[in-house]
Design an enzyme around this catalytic site. Structure first.
Site, PDB file in Angstrom:
ATOM      1  N   GLY A  54     -12.795   5.225  -4.891  1.00 35.46           N
ATOM      2  CA  GLY A  54     -11.196   3.986  -5.389  1.00 35.46           C
ATOM      3  C   GLY A  54     -11.250   3.322  -6.634  1.00 35.46           C
ATOM      4  CE  LYS A  67      -2.885  -2.386   1.619  1.00 34.87           C
ATOM      5  NZ  LYS A  67      -2.535  -1.100   1.849  1.00 34.87           N
ATOM      6  CD  GLU A 125     -14.545  -1.523  -1.855  1.00 36.20           C
ATOM      7  OE1 GLU A 125     -13.147  -0.876  -2.478  1.00 36.20           O
ATOM      8  OE2 GLU A 125     -15.007  -1.432  -0.675  1.00 36.20           O
ATOM      9  CG  ASP A 126     -10.721   1.276  -4.184  1.00 32.37           C
ATOM     10  OD1 ASP A 126     -11.162   0.166  -2.913  1.00 32.37           O
ATOM     11  OD2 ASP A 126     -10.173   2.149  -3.281  1.00 32.37           O
ATOM     12  CG  PHE A 146      -0.581   3.964   1.389  1.00 28.79           C
ATOM     13  CD1 PHE A 146      -1.955   3.741   2.232  1.00 28.79           C
ATOM     14  CD2 PHE A 146      -0.212   4.647   0.630  1.00 28.79           C
ATOM     15  CE1 PHE A 146      -2.794   4.412   1.859  1.00 28.79           C
ATOM     16  CE2 PHE A 146      -2.104   5.436   0.100  1.00 28.79           C
ATOM     17  CZ  PHE A 146      -3.173   5.302   1.021  1.00 28.79           C
ATOM     18  CG  ASP A 166      -6.558   8.329  -2.082  1.00 27.81           C
ATOM     19  OD1 ASP A 166      -7.437   7.525  -1.930  1.00 27.81           O
ATOM     20  OD2 ASP A 166      -7.641   9.594  -1.562  1.00 27.81           O
ATOM     21  CG  ASP A 178      -5.857  -2.115   4.792  1.00 31.05           C
ATOM     22  OD1 ASP A 178      -4.757  -2.701   4.574  1.00 31.05           O
ATOM     23  OD2 ASP A 178      -6.083  -0.523   5.000  1.00 31.05           O
ATOM     24  NE  ARG A 221      -9.136   9.531  -5.205  1.00 22.94           N
ATOM     25  CZ  ARG A 221      -9.749   8.850  -4.437  1.00 22.94           C
ATOM     26  NH1 ARG A 221      -9.847   7.754  -4.929  1.00 22.94           N
ATOM     27  NH2 ARG A 221      -9.982   9.219  -3.590  1.00 22.94           N
TER      28      ARG A 221
END
Ligand code: IMP
Ligand code: MG
Length: 302
Positions: free
Chosen positions: A170, A255, A223-224, A276, A283, A227, A289
């Site tokens: 990611g 998030k 990190e992307d 989401f 993705d 969560d 992506r």
């Protein structure tokens, strides 16, 4: 007519400091949206006289709700009440006649996302990509943020040689863009972990470990999105056990509303809502992506 025009001069509205007294909750909401998209605004900064009596006494004025200095645009918000809309339309028409050099727009609720999109801000309603509900972060917003993060990180790591660690897959767009904003003699490495879910394993597993020895290194984990924080928590434990001098985290998206494990994230790009997201590396079942923006995936059946 000339005489009339010479009287047509905006009047500054005097202000107290602090939060403006919004006349309507929708105005406050609108201000928050502008803030979110980084557009500067003034609330009711000036009044425009529209009608005078024979003694030049002003009989009617329009005080547009907002002025956006970046766009040199006045906005008058409107509710859906038709009687008010007609009245306001008349005033806007008068204002166009009397102040032709000034841009002013009457804005319906449904219009403002479209307007923001036109200027490259906000949720583009039609991204043109199937399955996408709306764009949350435009390419331009992401670029700006990456630039800002790059400056902060360069300052904090001045004189050091950090190792950027990416967790596949990611972070691919974010890491590629961010590292080019870091004028540091850095190294980079990647690792892969198993997805959660699936029944053959219970926890996160490292499926590809790092190649560079981290002993004594200043590690920056890229990190992307964070969560629940569970992945990151596991990764931090794994990296710290390798004897690094320091381990910090840089995440493009946070998030936060869904956090279960409270992990320390030193550099955060954007706090995002609990929806989401796909694009810019993120993705859904390995697709999306390559979108250059971050978008909200349409809910199933939606
Ligand atoms: P966490 O362990 O719950 O913090 O999960 C983080 C990982 O879940 C991220 O690295 C992503 O790979 C994935 N993830 C979490 N939210 C999203 C999302 O909205 N879209 C795509 N992937 C997500
Ligand atoms: Mg990930």
């Amino acid at each position: 007519m000339t005489e009339k025009l010479s009287r047509a001069q905006p009047v500054e509205v005097s202000k107290n400091d602090g939060e403006p007294r919004f006349a309507h909750p929708s105005e406050k909401e609108f201000a928050q949206i502008l803030d979110f998209y980084g557009l500067r605004w003034d609330y009711e900064p000036r009044s425009f006289p529209l009608r005078w009596d024979d003694d030049d006494k002003v009989l009617e004025m329009l005080t547009p709700d907002f002025y956006l200095p970046d766009l040199e645009l006045y906005l008058e918000l409107t509710t859906m009440k038709q009687s008010l809309v007609t009245h306001k339309n008349r005033k806007i028409r008068l204002m166009h006649e009397l102040y032709p050099e000034i841009s002013v727009r009457l804005l319906y609720r449904k219009d403002f996302h479209r307007l923001l999109a036109k200027f490259g801000f906000g949720p583009l309603i039609e991204s043109g990509v199937e399955g996408i509900d709306r764009v949350l972060l435009t390419e331009r917003q992401i670029n700006q943020k990456v630039e800002e993060l790059g400056k902060r990180i360069s300052r904090d790591y001045a004189g050091k040689q950090p190792v950027l660690v990416g967790v596949q897959r990611g972070m691919v767009c974010f890491m590629a863009d961010l590292m080019r904003k870091l004028p540091l003699p850095l190294m980079m490495d990647f690792m892969s972990i198993s997805d959660y879910g699936g029944d053959e394993h219970t926890g996160v597993r490292i499926t590809k470990d790092l190649d560079i020895d981290l002993t004594g290194q200043d590690v920056l984990l890229i990190e992307d999105i964070v969560d629940t924080g569970m992945t990151l928590n596991y990764l931090l434990g794994h990296l710290r056990a390798k004897g690094a001098a320091s381990v910090e985290v840089c995440a493009l998206l946070d998030k936060r509303a869904r956090r279960i494990v409270d992990v320390p994230i030193k550099y955060v790009g954007f706090e995002v809502p609990d929806e989401f997201l796909v694009g810019y590396g993120l993705d859904h079942m390995e697709k999306y992506r390559n979108l250059p923006f971050v978008a909200v995936l349409r809910a199933e059946g939606g």
